[in-house]
Scaffold this motif. Structure first.
Motif, PDB file in Angstrom:
ATOM      1  N   PRO A  66       1.104  -1.182   0.318  1.00  0.00           N
ATOM      2  CA  PRO A  66       0.050   0.057  -0.067  1.00  0.00           C
ATOM      3  C   PRO A  66       0.740   1.187  -0.104  1.00  0.00           C
ATOM      4  O   PRO A  66       0.337   2.134  -0.656  1.00  0.00           O
ATOM      5  CB  PRO A  66      -0.797  -0.099   1.181  1.00  0.00           C
ATOM      6  CG  PRO A  66      -0.771  -1.784   1.562  1.00  0.00           C
ATOM      7  CD  PRO A  66       0.434  -2.284   1.198  1.00  0.00           C
ATOM      8  N   ARG A  90       2.075   2.091  -3.437  1.00  0.00           N
ATOM      9  CA  ARG A  90       1.063   2.353  -4.326  1.00  0.00           C
ATOM     10  C   ARG A  90       0.831   3.961  -4.063  1.00  0.00           C
ATOM     11  O   ARG A  90       0.439   4.959  -4.820  1.00  0.00           O
ATOM     12  CB  ARG A  90      -0.218   1.650  -4.246  1.00  0.00           C
ATOM     13  CG  ARG A  90      -0.039   0.108  -4.984  1.00  0.00           C
ATOM     14  CD  ARG A  90      -1.185  -0.445  -5.158  1.00  0.00           C
ATOM     15  NE  ARG A  90      -1.886  -0.761  -4.023  1.00  0.00           N
ATOM     16  CZ  ARG A  90      -1.261  -1.978  -3.019  1.00  0.00           C
ATOM     17  NH1 ARG A  90      -0.570  -2.941  -3.610  1.00  0.00           N
ATOM     18  NH2 ARG A  90      -2.345  -2.359  -2.046  1.00  0.00           N
ATOM     19  N   ARG A  91       0.594   4.246  -2.691  1.00  0.00           N
ATOM     20  CA  ARG A  91       0.433   5.576  -2.302  1.00  0.00           C
ATOM     21  C   ARG A  91       1.364   6.532  -2.816  1.00  0.00           C
ATOM     22  O   ARG A  91       1.110   7.557  -3.547  1.00  0.00           O
ATOM     23  CB  ARG A  91       0.378   5.597  -0.628  1.00  0.00           C
ATOM     24  CG  ARG A  91       0.878   7.025   0.041  1.00  0.00           C
ATOM     25  CD  ARG A  91      -0.177   7.896  -0.350  1.00  0.00           C
ATOM     26  NE  ARG A  91      -1.711   7.764  -0.004  1.00  0.00           N
ATOM     27  CZ  ARG A  91      -2.625   8.571  -0.367  1.00  0.00           C
ATOM     28  NH1 ARG A  91      -2.448   9.924  -0.557  1.00  0.00           N
ATOM     29  NH2 ARG A  91      -3.742   8.473   0.048  1.00  0.00           N
ATOM     30  N   TYR A 146       0.782   6.921  -6.672  1.00  0.00           N
ATOM     31  CA  TYR A 146      -0.410   8.024  -6.703  1.00  0.00           C
ATOM     32  C   TYR A 146       0.102   9.494  -6.635  1.00  0.00           C
ATOM     33  O   TYR A 146      -0.193  10.165  -7.465  1.00  0.00           O
ATOM     34  CB  TYR A 146      -1.455   7.640  -5.750  1.00  0.00           C
ATOM     35  CG  TYR A 146      -2.454   8.629  -5.664  1.00  0.00           C
ATOM     36  CD1 TYR A 146      -3.405   8.660  -6.643  1.00  0.00           C
ATOM     37  CD2 TYR A 146      -2.906   9.299  -4.604  1.00  0.00           C
ATOM     38  CE1 TYR A 146      -4.511   9.617  -6.971  1.00  0.00           C
ATOM     39  CE2 TYR A 146      -3.847  10.073  -4.794  1.00  0.00           C
ATOM     40  CZ  TYR A 146      -4.838  10.324  -5.934  1.00  0.00           C
ATOM     41  OH  TYR A 146      -5.919  11.185  -5.695  1.00  0.00           O
ATOM     42  N   VAL A 197      -5.655  -3.333  -8.841  1.00  0.00           N
ATOM     43  CA  VAL A 197      -5.553  -3.049  -7.382  1.00  0.00           C
ATOM     44  C   VAL A 197      -5.283  -1.552  -7.299  1.00  0.00           C
ATOM     45  O   VAL A 197      -6.224  -0.963  -6.193  1.00  0.00           O
ATOM     46  CB  VAL A 197      -4.284  -3.931  -6.536  1.00  0.00           C
ATOM     47  CG1 VAL A 197      -4.294  -3.230  -5.187  1.00  0.00           C
ATOM     48  CG2 VAL A 197      -4.344  -5.179  -6.604  1.00  0.00           C
ATOM     49  N   PHE A 198      -4.466  -1.040  -7.843  1.00  0.00           N
ATOM     50  CA  PHE A 198      -4.443   0.871  -7.890  1.00  0.00           C
ATOM     51  C   PHE A 198      -5.851   1.180  -8.210  1.00  0.00           C
ATOM     52  O   PHE A 198      -6.046   2.246  -7.486  1.00  0.00           O
ATOM     53  CB  PHE A 198      -3.255   0.964  -8.739  1.00  0.00           C
ATOM     54  CG  PHE A 198      -2.699   2.208  -8.988  1.00  0.00           C
ATOM     55  CD1 PHE A 198      -1.945   2.661  -7.929  1.00  0.00           C
ATOM     56  CD2 PHE A 198      -3.320   3.286  -9.744  1.00  0.00           C
ATOM     57  CE1 PHE A 198      -1.615   4.260  -7.709  1.00  0.00           C
ATOM     58  CE2 PHE A 198      -3.128   4.481  -9.687  1.00  0.00           C
ATOM     59  CZ  PHE A 198      -2.238   4.963  -8.574  1.00  0.00           C
ATOM     60  N   GLU A 234      -8.683   0.268  -7.902  1.00  0.00           N
ATOM     61  CA  GLU A 234      -9.752   0.143  -6.824  1.00  0.00           C
ATOM     62  C   GLU A 234      -9.365   1.133  -5.635  1.00  0.00           C
ATOM     63  O   GLU A 234     -10.273   1.670  -4.975  1.00  0.00           O
ATOM     64  CB  GLU A 234      -9.685  -1.140  -6.395  1.00  0.00           C
ATOM     65  CG  GLU A 234     -10.291  -2.215  -7.200  1.00  0.00           C
ATOM     66  CD  GLU A 234     -10.200  -3.725  -7.123  1.00  0.00           C
ATOM     67  OE1 GLU A 234     -10.641  -4.330  -8.029  1.00  0.00           O
ATOM     68  OE2 GLU A 234      -9.558  -4.168  -5.995  1.00  0.00           O
ATOM     69  N   GLU A 235      -8.022   1.332  -5.548  1.00  0.00           N
ATOM     70  CA  GLU A 235      -7.765   2.500  -4.475  1.00  0.00           C
ATOM     71  C   GLU A 235      -7.668   3.886  -4.727  1.00  0.00           C
ATOM     72  O   GLU A 235      -8.119   4.659  -3.982  1.00  0.00           O
ATOM     73  CB  GLU A 235      -6.437   2.072  -4.073  1.00  0.00           C
ATOM     74  CG  GLU A 235      -6.299   0.945  -3.110  1.00  0.00           C
ATOM     75  CD  GLU A 235      -4.757   0.402  -2.993  1.00  0.00           C
ATOM     76  OE1 GLU A 235      -4.657  -0.607  -2.122  1.00  0.00           O
ATOM     77  OE2 GLU A 235      -3.916   0.994  -3.640  1.00  0.00           O
ATOM     78  N   TYR A 236      -7.254   4.073  -6.189  1.00  0.00           N
ATOM     79  CA  TYR A 236      -7.113   5.744  -6.409  1.00  0.00           C
ATOM     80  C   TYR A 236      -8.128   5.895  -7.741  1.00  0.00           C
ATOM     81  O   TYR A 236      -8.156   5.071  -8.437  1.00  0.00           O
ATOM     82  CB  TYR A 236      -5.751   5.930  -6.468  1.00  0.00           C
ATOM     83  CG  TYR A 236      -4.911   5.596  -5.295  1.00  0.00           C
ATOM     84  CD1 TYR A 236      -5.006   6.678  -4.284  1.00  0.00           C
ATOM     85  CD2 TYR A 236      -4.366   4.684  -5.035  1.00  0.00           C
ATOM     86  CE1 TYR A 236      -4.325   6.514  -2.952  1.00  0.00           C
ATOM     87  CE2 TYR A 236      -3.456   4.412  -3.993  1.00  0.00           C
ATOM     88  CZ  TYR A 236      -3.609   5.090  -3.141  1.00  0.00           C
ATOM     89  OH  TYR A 236      -2.627   5.178  -1.907  1.00  0.00           O
TER      90      TYR A 236
END
Ligand code: F6P
Length: 327
Positions: free
Chosen positions: A83, A86-87, A90, A115-116, A118-120
């Motif tokens: 995570p 990925r943060r 972003y 995955v990315f 779905e988060e951003y």
């Protein structure tokens, strides 16, 4: 129509594949045609995490359509699986005001993209670039045709020496868990047998086929081995076969990364150009978090979760034909 997409980032990720540069060229030129700004991310997700982006103009992708590898470099990123990674990725995209990303790669690349996204809230489009041809949602992946041609050329050369010495050669090809490269190499090189992950051919069956050939005065033979087949690697298989049937002098050739390099074939260049073009036009038309592919000659967009989760089936008719033609 999607939100106004003005700045896109493009990257190559996972194992390189011949034709990735041709796809990149098509992305940059199509985006420039639509007055978008393009940024190239170096080293796939690694460069995204590190903020390693550079502006790409039309001229930057000149003279690359024929080149293997990828001018953006590539990597398999462990950090993007976290995570925190990925943060950071972003934040890099935000720093460059990126509205959307185009990912050229295979299964692992699209798993990361899924995955990315779905988060951003940054849309992605995938372009299938892998020699393995193992992605659902496209008949062919970029690099597959070149890789098969390279393997066939190698097998032709091995055939010459196998014939001269009356030897049995085991030729191992890549493909990870799928047998597309092996099956097509076997058909194209006229090999005597092929071992692929999708079928259960045992050593005993292989030995029986070789014995049959020997009875017909077949003095040499080529066996194409997919790296993911169930009987082990080519060296192990050669040893087991030799124990059961020592009629032939036995040799092993592992083609390895030779299959990943080289100038892309015409088919791969055209495929890469079409998929690069359709990735940008798809984004403009509102496609998001999908992979662009070619199905029965037409562009089709397949959601990432489907492209990575659904198994792409080998054509059983081809498997049957390969067996009959090899007899
Ligand atoms: O996915 C492409 C591929 O070439 C596979 O066929 C092979 O199993 C793998 O990559 C090899 O990866 P690496 O170059 O990282 O060893």
């Amino acid at each position: 129509m999607s939100k106004n997409i003005k700045r896109i980032a493009v990257f190559t990720s996972g194992g390189d594949a011949p034709g990735m540069n041709a796809a990149l060229r098509a992305v940059v030129r199509t985006a420039s045609f639509h007055d978008m700004h393009v940024y190239g991310i170096m080293r796939g997700y690694e460069g995204m995490i590190d903020g390693d982006l550079k502006r790409l103009e039309r001229g930057d992708v000149g003279n690359i359509i024929h080149r293997g590898g990828t001018i953006l470099k590539t990597a398999r990123s462990q950090r993007f699986m976290t995570p925190e990674g990925r943060r950071s990725a972003y934040e890099s995209l935000l720093a460059f005001d990126i509205d959307a990303c185009i990912a050229i790669g295979g299964n692992g690349t699209f798993t990361g993209a899924k995955v990315f996204t779905e988060e951003y809230d940054i849309p992605f489009i995938g372009i299938p670039g892998t020699i393995d041809n193992d992605l659902f949602g496209t008949d062919f992946t970029i690099g597959f045709d070149t890789s098969v041609n390279t393997a066939i050329e190698a097998a032709d050369k091995i055939r010459d020496t196998a014939d001269s010495h009356n030897r049995l050669f085991f030729v191992e090809v890549m493909g990870r868990n799928s047998g597309f490269i092996a099956l097509n190499t076997a058909i194209g090189s006229g090999a005597g047998s092929v071992l692929i992950p999708e079928t259960d051919t045992s050593i005993e069956q292989l030995v029986n086929a070789l014995k049959k050939g020997a009875r017909r005065k077949k003095l040499f033979s080529l066996v194409i081995v997919a790296e993911g087949n169930k009987n082990g690697n080519a060296t192990e298989i050669a040893r087991k076969v030799k124990e059961a049937f020592d009629f032939y002098d036995t040799k092993v050739t592992i083609i390895g990364h030779l299959q990943r390099g080289g100038s892309p074939t015409g088919l791969d260049r055209v495929l890469a150009s079409r998929l690069g073009f359709s990735s940008v036009e798809g984004l403009i038309g509102g496609e998001q978090n999908v992979m662009t592919g070619l199905v029965n000659g037409k562009i089709k967009y397949t959601p990432f979760d489907q492209a990575i989760a659904e198994a792409k089936e080998l054509d059983n008719d081809l498997v049957r034909m390969a067996e009959i033609l090899a007899m």
